[in-house]
Design a protein around this motif. Structure first.
Motif, PDB file in Angstrom:
ATOM      1  N   LEU A  54       4.744 -11.773  -7.317  1.00 54.09           N
ATOM      2  CA  LEU A  54       5.855 -11.079  -6.666  1.00 54.09           C
ATOM      3  C   LEU A  54       6.574 -10.128  -7.634  1.00 54.09           C
ATOM      4  N   GLU A  55       6.750 -10.552  -8.888  1.00 50.11           N
ATOM      5  CA  GLU A  55       7.376  -9.661  -9.874  1.00 50.11           C
ATOM      6  C   GLU A  55       6.549  -8.391 -10.056  1.00 50.11           C
ATOM      7  N   GLU A  56       5.235  -8.540 -10.131  1.00 46.02           N
ATOM      8  CA  GLU A  56       4.363  -7.388 -10.339  1.00 46.02           C
ATOM      9  C   GLU A  56       4.455  -6.403  -9.171  1.00 46.02           C
ATOM     10  N   MET A  57       4.442  -6.914  -7.963  1.00 48.72           N
ATOM     11  CA  MET A  57       4.502  -6.041  -6.789  1.00 48.72           C
ATOM     12  C   MET A  57       5.887  -5.424  -6.623  1.00 48.72           C
ATOM     13  N   LEU A  58       6.914  -6.213  -6.858  1.00 51.36           N
ATOM     14  CA  LEU A  58       8.280  -5.724  -6.707  1.00 51.36           C
ATOM     15  C   LEU A  58       8.609  -4.653  -7.740  1.00 51.36           C
ATOM     16  N   SER A  59       8.065  -4.792  -8.947  1.00 55.24           N
ATOM     17  CA  SER A  59       8.367  -3.807  -9.997  1.00 55.24           C
ATOM     18  C   SER A  59       7.889  -2.413  -9.616  1.00 55.24           C
ATOM     19  N   LEU A  60       6.921  -2.327  -8.709  1.00 56.11           N
ATOM     20  CA  LEU A  60       6.428  -1.038  -8.216  1.00 56.11           C
ATOM     21  C   LEU A  60       7.126  -0.642  -6.915  1.00 56.11           C
ATOM     22  N   ALA A  61       7.301  -1.596  -6.007  1.00 52.09           N
ATOM     23  CA  ALA A  61       7.886  -1.294  -4.694  1.00 52.09           C
ATOM     24  C   ALA A  61       9.340  -0.852  -4.783  1.00 52.09           C
ATOM     25  N   GLN A  62       9.995  -1.125  -5.910  1.00 59.30           N
ATOM     26  CA  GLN A  62      11.422  -0.796  -6.036  1.00 59.30           C
ATOM     27  C   GLN A  62      11.692   0.702  -6.181  1.00 59.30           C
ATOM     28  N   TRP A  63      10.659   1.504  -6.507  1.00 63.60           N
ATOM     29  CA  TRP A  63      10.889   2.930  -6.737  1.00 63.60           C
ATOM     30  C   TRP A  63      10.892   3.707  -5.428  1.00 63.60           C
ATOM     31  N   GLU A  64      11.749   4.740  -5.374  1.00 65.77           N
ATOM     32  CA  GLU A  64      12.011   5.428  -4.120  1.00 65.77           C
ATOM     33  C   GLU A  64      10.779   6.099  -3.511  1.00 65.77           C
ATOM     34  N   GLU A  65       9.825   6.529  -4.334  1.00 65.42           N
ATOM     35  CA  GLU A  65       8.664   7.238  -3.786  1.00 65.42           C
ATOM     36  C   GLU A  65       7.532   6.301  -3.375  1.00 65.42           C
ATOM     37  N   ILE A  66       7.676   4.996  -3.632  1.00 65.23           N
ATOM     38  CA  ILE A  66       6.607   4.047  -3.332  1.00 65.23           C
ATOM     39  C   ILE A  66       6.802   3.453  -1.939  1.00 65.23           C
ATOM     40  N   GLY A  67       5.720   3.448  -1.151  1.00 60.96           N
ATOM     41  CA  GLY A  67       5.760   2.849   0.171  1.00 60.96           C
ATOM     42  C   GLY A  67       5.305   1.410   0.114  1.00 60.96           C
ATOM     43  N   ALA A  68       4.025   1.170   0.443  1.00 58.11           N
ATOM     44  CA  ALA A  68       3.477  -0.183   0.440  1.00 58.11           C
ATOM     45  C   ALA A  68       2.786  -0.476  -0.880  1.00 58.11           C
ATOM     46  N   VAL A  69       2.900  -1.710  -1.330  1.00 63.56           N
ATOM     47  CA  VAL A  69       2.220  -2.169  -2.547  1.00 63.56           C
ATOM     48  C   VAL A  69       1.272  -3.299  -2.163  1.00 63.56           C
ATOM     49  N   GLY A  70       0.003  -3.157  -2.569  1.00 66.72           N
ATOM     50  CA  GLY A  70      -0.992  -4.184  -2.301  1.00 66.72           C
ATOM     51  C   GLY A  70      -1.471  -4.829  -3.584  1.00 66.72           C
ATOM     52  N   CYS A  71      -2.228  -5.906  -3.451  1.00 65.85           N
ATOM     53  CA  CYS A  71      -2.651  -6.685  -4.612  1.00 65.85           C
ATOM     54  C   CYS A  71      -4.169  -6.836  -4.629  1.00 65.85           C
ATOM     55  N   LEU A  95      13.197  -4.720 -13.509  1.00 77.42           N
ATOM     56  CA  LEU A  95      13.794  -4.597 -12.183  1.00 77.42           C
ATOM     57  C   LEU A  95      15.091  -3.812 -12.297  1.00 77.42           C
ATOM     58  N   LYS A  96      15.434  -3.092 -11.242  1.00 75.13           N
ATOM     59  CA  LYS A  96      16.616  -2.234 -11.264  1.00 75.13           C
ATOM     60  C   LYS A  96      17.883  -3.023 -11.592  1.00 75.13           C
ATOM     61  N   ASN A  97      18.001  -4.189 -10.989  1.00 76.66           N
ATOM     62  CA  ASN A  97      19.190  -5.014 -11.212  1.00 76.66           C
ATOM     63  C   ASN A  97      18.748  -6.443 -11.502  1.00 76.66           C
ATOM     64  N   PRO A  98      18.319  -6.716 -12.736  1.00 83.18           N
ATOM     65  CA  PRO A  98      17.757  -8.040 -13.042  1.00 83.18           C
ATOM     66  C   PRO A  98      18.745  -9.184 -12.875  1.00 83.18           C
ATOM     67  N   ASP A  99      20.051  -8.902 -12.956  1.00 84.66           N
ATOM     68  CA  ASP A  99      21.047  -9.964 -12.785  1.00 84.66           C
ATOM     69  C   ASP A  99      21.218 -10.356 -11.323  1.00 84.66           C
ATOM     70  N   HIS A 100      20.819  -9.462 -10.410  1.00 80.53           N
ATOM     71  CA  HIS A 100      20.920  -9.736  -8.973  1.00 80.53           C
ATOM     72  C   HIS A 100      19.604  -9.333  -8.301  1.00 80.53           C
ATOM     73  N   PRO A 101      18.549 -10.099  -8.545  1.00 79.52           N
ATOM     74  CA  PRO A 101      17.242  -9.747  -7.978  1.00 79.52           C
ATOM     75  C   PRO A 101      17.268  -9.779  -6.457  1.00 79.52           C
ATOM     76  N   PRO A 102      16.552  -8.882  -5.837  1.00 76.24           N
ATOM     77  CA  PRO A 102      16.591  -8.797  -4.365  1.00 76.24           C
ATOM     78  C   PRO A 102      15.845  -9.934  -3.684  1.00 76.24           C
ATOM     79  N   LEU A 103      16.280 -10.266  -2.488  1.00 80.49           N
ATOM     80  CA  LEU A 103      15.624 -11.289  -1.696  1.00 80.49           C
ATOM     81  C   LEU A 103      14.382 -10.685  -1.036  1.00 80.49           C
ATOM     82  N   ILE A 104      13.284 -11.421  -1.079  1.00 80.08           N
ATOM     83  CA  ILE A 104      12.039 -11.007  -0.429  1.00 80.08           C
ATOM     84  C   ILE A 104      11.773 -11.954   0.732  1.00 80.08           C
ATOM     85  N   SER A 105      11.609 -11.403   1.917  1.00 79.51           N
ATOM     86  CA  SER A 105      11.254 -12.201   3.097  1.00 79.51           C
ATOM     87  C   SER A 105       9.742 -12.186   3.244  1.00 79.51           C
TER      88      SER A 105
END
Length: 639
Positions: free
Chosen positions: A451-468, A342-352
Motif C-alpha cells: 500500500l505504501e508503494e502504490m500510495l506514494s505514486l497515486a498521491q501526485w496530481e497527474e497520476i490516475g490509477a496505480v496497479g501492481c 508521503l505528502k503528509n506523513p504525520d496524517h496518512p490518508p485513509l484507504i478504503s
C-alpha cells in the motif's frame, strides 16, 4: 455405441481431473507443457515470418538488404528537401583517446547523412594523439563549411568537453553523438521529419541498437515506449539518439560538471523540466551504440562512477519537482528505485479497500487474512461489496471480521446478477477513505509495503490509477500492467514470464507509465474515481470496466502507472469462473478504437502482444559492419 463410449471416457477423465489433489499435482506439469508449447509456437511463427521475407526477396528479384537500404536512403535525399522547415542540426562529438577505426566510422556516419543541413562540432579533450588530430583535420578538409574543431590544452572530462562542443554550435537543434558510435544515414532526416510533423518540439529521441567491437549487432534493438517521465527517472532509456533545441540547452546551462558518466541523463531531466512542449519519440532505430570493454553499453561495472552520478541526478530531479524521497541503485536491474515521501506523513490518508465478493469462503478468508496480517500500512478500512452471499461459512466469516475490526470492516450488499461495475461503485459509495483500493477476493498479499508503494505514486496530481505486479501461485507473472489491442482489447504485460524476468530491459521490474491496469488491484484517489463517474455498470457490467475506467482517467489528462514493488498473488477468476462478454468487447472496439490501435507504451515495431515480439511488418534494416562500410563508400564523402 462408439459415441457413447467416447462420452463416457471423457466424463471419467474429467471426473478424475476434478479431484483437487489430482488437479494440484498436474498443475505444474501442464503449465510447463503450456509454456513449452508457447515457445515452440513462437519458433514456428518466426520460421513462417522468415519464409515470408524470403518470398518477398524473391519477388523483388533477390534485392539484397543493402540494396534495399541504399535505395531508400538515396530516395530520402530527394523528398527530405520538400519539408517546409529545414533546421540546421549541430552534431556534438566530444573526443578523447578513441580508437581511430571507431572515430572514423563515427565521422563517416555523419558525412553519410541524407539530410544535408548539418554541422559537426568536435572537441578533442587533450587526447595528445597526432593520429586523432590528423583524422579530424582530414574530415574538416572534406567538409570545411560544416566542421568546427577545438582542441583542449588539458583534459577537462566529458561534461566540460560537451559544453565546449555546445559553445561551437550554431544550429537550431543539437544532436548528441559519442566518438565511437554511429548514426544510420537517415538519422537526422527522420528527426527533421518529426520536427516538422510535431510543430517544432524542443526534445526528441529515437530507438537504438548496440554493436560490438567489430561493428556487428550485439543484442536486440531497443524499441522504446513513448515519453514516460516516471520510467525516465528510474533509467535513462531515451539516451540515443537525443536531439534538443539548442536554446533549451543554453537556457539550462548545458551539461553540469560533477555528473560525468550520467551527464546525458541529468541533461534530459533538466531539459524536460524547462520545456513546455511534448517530448517526441521517433520509433526508428537511428543510432548504433558501440559496446566495448570500457563502455557502459557493455556493463555498468566498467564505470561505477556513472551510477553514483545518476543517483545524484535523480535525487536532485525529484527535489526540483517538489517530490522528496530517497533514491537507491539496483545492481541487478541497473535502475534507480525512488522511495517517495508521503505528502503528509504525520496524517496518512485513509484507504478504503473495496472487495467485490459472493460466497467463496476460502478465497475471502485468505485474502482478508493477508490484508490484515501482512500489510504494514494500517490506515485502511475494508468494505466487502457483496451481491448475494448465501454460504453460511462466508456469512460467519463476515461476522467474525466485523467483531474483530468494528471500525475497519463492513459489508454492503446488493442482491443482483453479477455486475462488477455496480459492485465497485456500491463499495466506493460506502467508503470513507481519501483513496480507493479495488481488490479481487482471489488475491493474497506478498509484499507487506504494497500500500505504501502504490500510495506514494497515486498521491501526485497527474497520476490516475496505480496497479501492481500480480503473480500466479507458482510466482509466474499474471499482470505487470495492461497493453491495449484492437482485437483482444487488453492483454496483461508479462503474462507467463518468471517474476524476475529481465525481458525488455527489465520493464516488468521498474515503475513506468501504462495505458491501463487491472482492477484486481488498483489504487486511485476517491476524487479522481468520481471525476470520471466511477465504473460503467450499464454497458460494461462484467468485463473491461477497468479498461474503460483507466482510459476515462486518461481522457482527463491523468496518467496510469504500474509498480513492481507492490506484489500480490492472484488466483485469476477463481470465484467467478469463466464467462463470455462479446458485447463488451465490441462496445470498446467501437468506442475506444483509437486507443486500442495505438498504445503509446508499446512501440509500433512490436506486435500488439504483451511479450514485446517484433512486428514482421516493421522490419528493421539490421545493418552490420559490412553493410555500413558499403554505405559509407556510397554515401559518405571520403576523408
Amino acid at each position: 455405441m462408439a459415441l457413447r463410449l467416447k462420452k463416457t471416457a471423457k466424463y471419467l477423465v474429467l471426473s478424475v481431473l476434478s479431484v483437487p489433489a489430482v488437479a494440484k499435482a498436474l498443475e505444474q506439469p501442464i503449465f510447463k507443457a503450456s509454456r513449452l508449447s508457447h515457445k515452440i509456437n513462437q519458433w514456428l511463427n518466426k520460421m513462417v515470418r522468415n519464409l515470408k521475407r524470403t518470398r518477398q526477396l524473391a519477388d523483388s528479384r533477390y534485392d539484397s538488404k543493402l540494396d534495399i537500404a541504399l535505395r531508400y536512403f538515396q530516395n530520402q535525399k530527394q523528398w527530405i528537401l520538400q519539408l517546409p522547415y529545414q533546421p540546421t542540426i549541430s552534431v556534438l562529438i566530444p573526443v578523447y583517446k578513441v580508437k581511430l577505426d571507431y572515430l572514423k566510422e563515427t565521422l563517416q556516419s555523419v558525412s553519410a547523412q541524407t539530410y544535408p543541413f548539418w554541422e559537426v562540432c568536435i572537441v578533442d579533450d587533450a587526447s595528445n594523439d597526432p593520429n586523432i588530430t590528423e583524422m579530424l583535420a582530414s574530415f574538416k578538409k572534406a567538409h570545411p563549411d560544416q566542421t568546427k574543431i577545438l582542441m583542449h590544452p588539458r583534459n577537462q572530462h566529458i561534461s566540460a568537453t560537451s559544453n565546449s562542443c555546445l559553445d561551437l554550435a550554431s544550429g537550431d537543434y543539437v544532436a548528441l553523438l559519442d566518438h565511437d558510435d554511429r548514426l544510420y544515414p537517415n538519422a537526422l532526416g527522420e528527426m527533421v521529419r518529426a520536427i516538422n510533423l510535431h510543430n517544432q518540439p524542443d526534445i526528441l529521441y529515437s530507438d537504438e541498437s548496440t554493436i560490438d567491437e567489430h561493428g556487428n549487432r550485439d543484442r536486440l534493438i531497443y524499441h522504446k515506449p513513448a515519453w514516460s517521465p516516471l520510467m525516465h527517472l528510474t533509467m535513462n532509456y531515451t539516451t540515443h539518439l537525443s536531439v534538443y533545441r539548442r536554446e533549451i540547452l543554453q537556457k539550462i546551462g548545458g551539461f553540469r560538471l560533477g555528473f560525468e558518466g550520467s551527464q546525458d541523463h541529468d541533461l534530459m531531466l533538466r531539459a524536460v523540466e524547462t520545456s513546455s512542449k511534448q517530448v517526441i519519440h521517433v520509433p526508428f532505430n537511428l543510432y548504433q551504440w558501440r559496446a566495448h570493454a570500457t563502455s557502459t553499453a557493455r556493463s555498468q561495472d566498467t564505470k561505477p562512477y556513472a551510477a553514483q552520478a545518476g543517483l545524484k541526478a535523480v535525487s536532485e530531479a525529484i527535489l526540483r519537482r517538489g517530490r522528496p524521497g530517497s533514491v537507491t541503485f539496483n545492481d541487478h536491474t541497473l535502475q534507480y528505485k525512488i522511495n517517495y515521501q508521503l505528502k503528509n506523513p504525520d496524517h496518512p490518508p485513509l484507504i478504503s479497500i473495496i472487495i467485490p465478493s459472493k460466497d467463496a469462503p476460502n478465497l475471502i478468508k485468505r485474502c482478508l487474512d493477508s490484508v490484515f496480517q501482512k500489510t504494514t500500512y494500517q490506515y485502511f478500512e475494508v468494505i466487502i461489496s457483496d451481491n448475494g452471499t448465501t454460504n453460511q461459512d462466508t456469512l460467519q466469516l463476515y461476522e467474525q471480521w466485523a467483531k474483530s475490526y468494528p471500525t475497519r470492516f463492513k459489508v454492503v450488499e446488493k442482491i443482483q446478477s453479477f455486475n462488477f461495475g455496480s459492485q465497485i461503485n456500491l463499495g466506493a459509495k460506502a467508503g470513507r477513505g481519501e483513496y480507493l483500493l479495488l481488490l479481487n477476493n482471489d488475491t493474497e498479499v506478498i509484499e507487506p509495503r504494497w500500500l505504501e508503494e502504490m500510495l506514494s505514486l497515486a498521491q501526485w496530481e497527474e497520476i490516475g490509477a496505480v496497479g501492481c505486479k500480480l503473480l500466479f501461485s507458482n510466482r509466474v507473472i499474471q499482470h505487470a500492467g495492461v497493453t491495449l489491442s484492437t482485437d483482444m482489447i487488453a492483454e496483461h504485460i508479462g503474462l507467463g514470464l518468471d517474476d524476475d524476468d529481465n525481458q525488455y530491459w527489465n520493464y516488468h521490474n521498474t515503475v513506468h507509465e501504462v495505458s491501463a491496469v487491472t482492477a484486481a488491484c488498483l489504487l486511485v484517489s476517491t476524487a479522481k474515481f468520481w471525476l470520471v463517474g466511477g465504473f460503467d455498470a450499464v454497458y460494461l457490467p462484467r468485463a473491461y470496466g477497468d479498461i474503460e475506467f483507466c482510459l476515462s482517467l486518461r481522457d482527463k489528462g491523468l496518467t496510469n502507472v504500474y509498480t513492481p514493488f507492490a506484489k500480490l498473488y492472484h488466483h485469476e477468476s477463481a470465484s467467478r469462473g469463466q464467462s463470455i462478454e462479446y458485447f463488451e468487447r465490441f462496445y470498446l472496439q467501437q468506442r475506444r478504437g483509437s486507443y486500442l490501435s495505438s498504445d503509446p507504451y508499446l512501440n509500433l515495431n512490436y506486435t500488439r502482444h504483451p511479450r514485446f515480439e517484433p512486428n514482421p511488418f516493421y522490419t528493421d534494416l539490421d545493418l552490420d559492419q559490412k553493410d555500413f562500410k558499403a554505405l559509407f563508400k556510397e554515401l559518405s564523402r571520403s576523408f
